[in-house]
Design a protein around this motif. Structure first.
Motif, PDB file in Angstrom:
ATOM      1  N   SER A  23      10.918  31.039  -6.243  1.00  0.00           N
ATOM      2  CA  SER A  23       9.951  31.009  -5.142  1.00  0.00           C
ATOM      3  C   SER A  23       9.710  29.572  -4.700  1.00  0.00           C
ATOM      4  CB  SER A  23       8.625  31.619  -5.597  1.00  0.00           C
ATOM      5  OG  SER A  23       7.623  31.407  -4.629  1.00  0.00           O
ATOM      6  N   ILE A  24       9.570  29.385  -3.389  1.00  0.00           N
ATOM      7  CA  ILE A  24       9.306  28.051  -2.883  1.00  0.00           C
ATOM      8  C   ILE A  24       7.818  27.750  -2.811  1.00  0.00           C
ATOM      9  CG2 ILE A  24      11.439  27.972  -1.531  1.00  0.00           C
ATOM     10  CD1 ILE A  24       9.744  28.645   0.946  1.00  0.00           C
ATOM     11  N   HIS A  25       6.989  28.699  -3.186  1.00  0.00           N
ATOM     12  CA  HIS A  25       5.556  28.468  -3.159  1.00  0.00           C
ATOM     13  C   HIS A  25       5.155  27.482  -4.234  1.00  0.00           C
ATOM     14  CE1 HIS A  25       4.471  31.457  -0.141  1.00  0.00           C
ATOM     15  NE2 HIS A  25       5.410  32.223  -0.660  1.00  0.00           N
ATOM     16  N   ALA A  26       4.075  26.776  -3.992  1.00  0.00           N
ATOM     17  CA  ALA A  26       3.622  25.740  -4.909  1.00  0.00           C
ATOM     18  C   ALA A  26       2.813  26.290  -6.069  1.00  0.00           C
ATOM     19  CB  ALA A  26       2.799  24.697  -4.157  1.00  0.00           C
ATOM     20  N   VAL A  27       2.360  27.542  -5.961  1.00  0.00           N
ATOM     21  CA  VAL A  27       1.569  28.140  -7.031  1.00  0.00           C
ATOM     22  C   VAL A  27       2.263  29.415  -7.506  1.00  0.00           C
ATOM     23  CG1 VAL A  27      -0.597  27.188  -6.214  1.00  0.00           C
ATOM     24  CG2 VAL A  27       0.167  29.412  -5.383  1.00  0.00           C
ATOM     25  N   LEU A  28       1.859  29.886  -8.675  1.00  0.00           N
ATOM     26  CA  LEU A  28       2.483  31.075  -9.246  1.00  0.00           C
ATOM     27  C   LEU A  28       2.241  32.290  -8.354  1.00  0.00           C
ATOM     28  CD1 LEU A  28       1.550  30.588 -12.998  1.00  0.00           C
ATOM     29  CD2 LEU A  28       3.646  29.924 -11.824  1.00  0.00           C
ATOM     30  N   ARG A  29       3.278  33.096  -8.196  1.00  0.00           N
ATOM     31  CA  ARG A  29       3.200  34.289  -7.360  1.00  0.00           C
ATOM     32  C   ARG A  29       3.660  35.509  -8.144  1.00  0.00           C
ATOM     33  NH1 ARG A  29       0.662  33.419  -2.301  1.00  0.00           N
ATOM     34  NH2 ARG A  29       0.964  31.202  -1.812  1.00  0.00           N
ATOM     35  N   ARG A  30       3.052  36.648  -7.835  1.00  0.00           N
ATOM     36  CA  ARG A  30       3.371  37.890  -8.530  1.00  0.00           C
ATOM     37  C   ARG A  30       4.078  38.903  -7.645  1.00  0.00           C
ATOM     38  NH1 ARG A  30      -0.043  38.963 -13.318  1.00  0.00           N
ATOM     39  NH2 ARG A  30      -1.120  37.033 -13.854  1.00  0.00           N
ATOM     40  N   SER A  31       4.107  38.666  -6.343  1.00  0.00           N
ATOM     41  CA  SER A  31       4.738  39.623  -5.440  1.00  0.00           C
ATOM     42  C   SER A  31       6.209  39.282  -5.248  1.00  0.00           C
ATOM     43  CB  SER A  31       4.049  39.605  -4.079  1.00  0.00           C
ATOM     44  OG  SER A  31       4.791  40.357  -3.147  1.00  0.00           O
ATOM     45  N   PRO A  32       7.085  40.294  -5.317  1.00  0.00           N
ATOM     46  CA  PRO A  32       8.507  40.034  -5.056  1.00  0.00           C
ATOM     47  C   PRO A  32       8.740  39.428  -3.668  1.00  0.00           C
ATOM     48  CG  PRO A  32       8.212  42.221  -5.992  1.00  0.00           C
ATOM     49  CD  PRO A  32       6.850  41.701  -5.683  1.00  0.00           C
ATOM     50  N   ASN A  33       7.854  39.718  -2.733  1.00  0.00           N
ATOM     51  CA  ASN A  33       8.019  39.217  -1.370  1.00  0.00           C
ATOM     52  C   ASN A  33       7.892  37.696  -1.282  1.00  0.00           C
ATOM     53  OD1 ASN A  33       8.315  41.843  -0.387  1.00  0.00           O
ATOM     54  ND2 ASN A  33       6.109  42.087  -0.123  1.00  0.00           N
ATOM     55  N   ASP A  34       7.329  37.082  -2.302  1.00  0.00           N
ATOM     56  CA  ASP A  34       7.136  35.627  -2.300  1.00  0.00           C
ATOM     57  C   ASP A  34       8.315  34.881  -2.915  1.00  0.00           C
ATOM     58  OD1 ASP A  34       3.664  36.170  -2.974  1.00  0.00           O
ATOM     59  OD2 ASP A  34       4.606  35.633  -1.064  1.00  0.00           O
ATOM     60  N   TYR A  35       9.356  35.605  -3.291  1.00  0.00           N
ATOM     61  CA  TYR A  35      10.534  35.001  -3.920  1.00  0.00           C
ATOM     62  C   TYR A  35      11.728  35.112  -2.976  1.00  0.00           C
ATOM     63  CZ  TYR A  35       7.871  34.588  -8.189  1.00  0.00           C
ATOM     64  OH  TYR A  35       6.911  34.232  -9.121  1.00  0.00           O
ATOM     65  N   VAL A  36      12.444  34.010  -2.832  1.00  0.00           N
ATOM     66  CA  VAL A  36      13.501  33.961  -1.825  1.00  0.00           C
ATOM     67  C   VAL A  36      14.905  34.060  -2.394  1.00  0.00           C
ATOM     68  CG1 VAL A  36      12.108  32.705  -0.157  1.00  0.00           C
ATOM     69  CG2 VAL A  36      13.428  31.432  -1.855  1.00  0.00           C
ATOM     70  N   HIS A  37      15.068  33.719  -3.658  1.00  0.00           N
ATOM     71  CA  HIS A  37      16.392  33.781  -4.275  1.00  0.00           C
ATOM     72  C   HIS A  37      16.338  34.725  -5.464  1.00  0.00           C
ATOM     73  CE1 HIS A  37      17.609  30.430  -1.786  1.00  0.00           C
ATOM     74  NE2 HIS A  37      16.648  29.674  -2.282  1.00  0.00           N
ATOM     75  N   TRP A  38      17.352  35.571  -5.593  1.00  0.00           N
ATOM     76  CA  TRP A  38      17.385  36.596  -6.635  1.00  0.00           C
ATOM     77  C   TRP A  38      18.735  36.640  -7.312  1.00  0.00           C
ATOM     78  CZ3 TRP A  38      13.248  39.723  -7.985  1.00  0.00           C
ATOM     79  CH2 TRP A  38      12.138  39.666  -7.148  1.00  0.00           C
ATOM     80  N   GLY A  39      18.712  36.945  -8.603  1.00  0.00           N
ATOM     81  CA  GLY A  39      19.933  37.224  -9.314  1.00  0.00           C
ATOM     82  C   GLY A  39      20.313  38.690  -9.158  1.00  0.00           C
TER      83      GLY A  39
END
Length: 124
Positions: A99-115
């Motif tokens: 995730s490119i966000h500066a704070v911890l995120r719990r939603s999959p929508n906040d993550y841009v790269h996935w394995g």
């Protein structure tokens, strides 16, 4: 672009342990919040754990708190998930994400790269 590859999944008996590893390539992940998610058959993808880019701050889903530990090594460009006291309900495909966000995120929508994910199966 960041490429993420998970490894370490497998079949384990209830009460056992596994260590999942996520290796990043393409660029450094040292500036990303990194997370682990999982998806069981017929269920939505759910948050498991996340770690801040400095590694000092972590977050866990209630279902895994006290049993799972997320760690990162920015020098090696890796993020691991140590899983102990595994339960059959932990069975799922586990995904590493950035995730490119500066704070911890719990939603999959906040993550841009996935394995692509790695299968974890816990037998009773």
């Amino acid at each position: 672009q960041v490429q993420l590859v998970e490894s370490g999944g497998g079949l384990v008996q209830a009460g056992g342990s596994l260590r999942l590893s996520c290796a990043a390539s393409g660029r450094t992940i040292s500036n990303y919040v990194m997370g682990w998610f999982r998806q069981a058959p017929g269920k939505e993808r759910e948050f498991v754990a996340a770690i801040h880019w400095r590694g000092a701050s972590t977050a866990y889903a209630d279902a895994v708190k006290g049993r799972f530990t997320i760690v990162r090594d920015n020098a090696k460009n890796t993020v691991d998930l140590h899983m102990n006291s595994l339960k059959p309900e932990d069975t799922a495909v586990y995904y590493c994400a950035a995730s490119i966000h500066a704070v911890l995120r719990r939603s999959p929508n906040d993550y841009v790269h996935w394995g692509q994910g790695t299968q974890v199966t816990v037998s009773s």
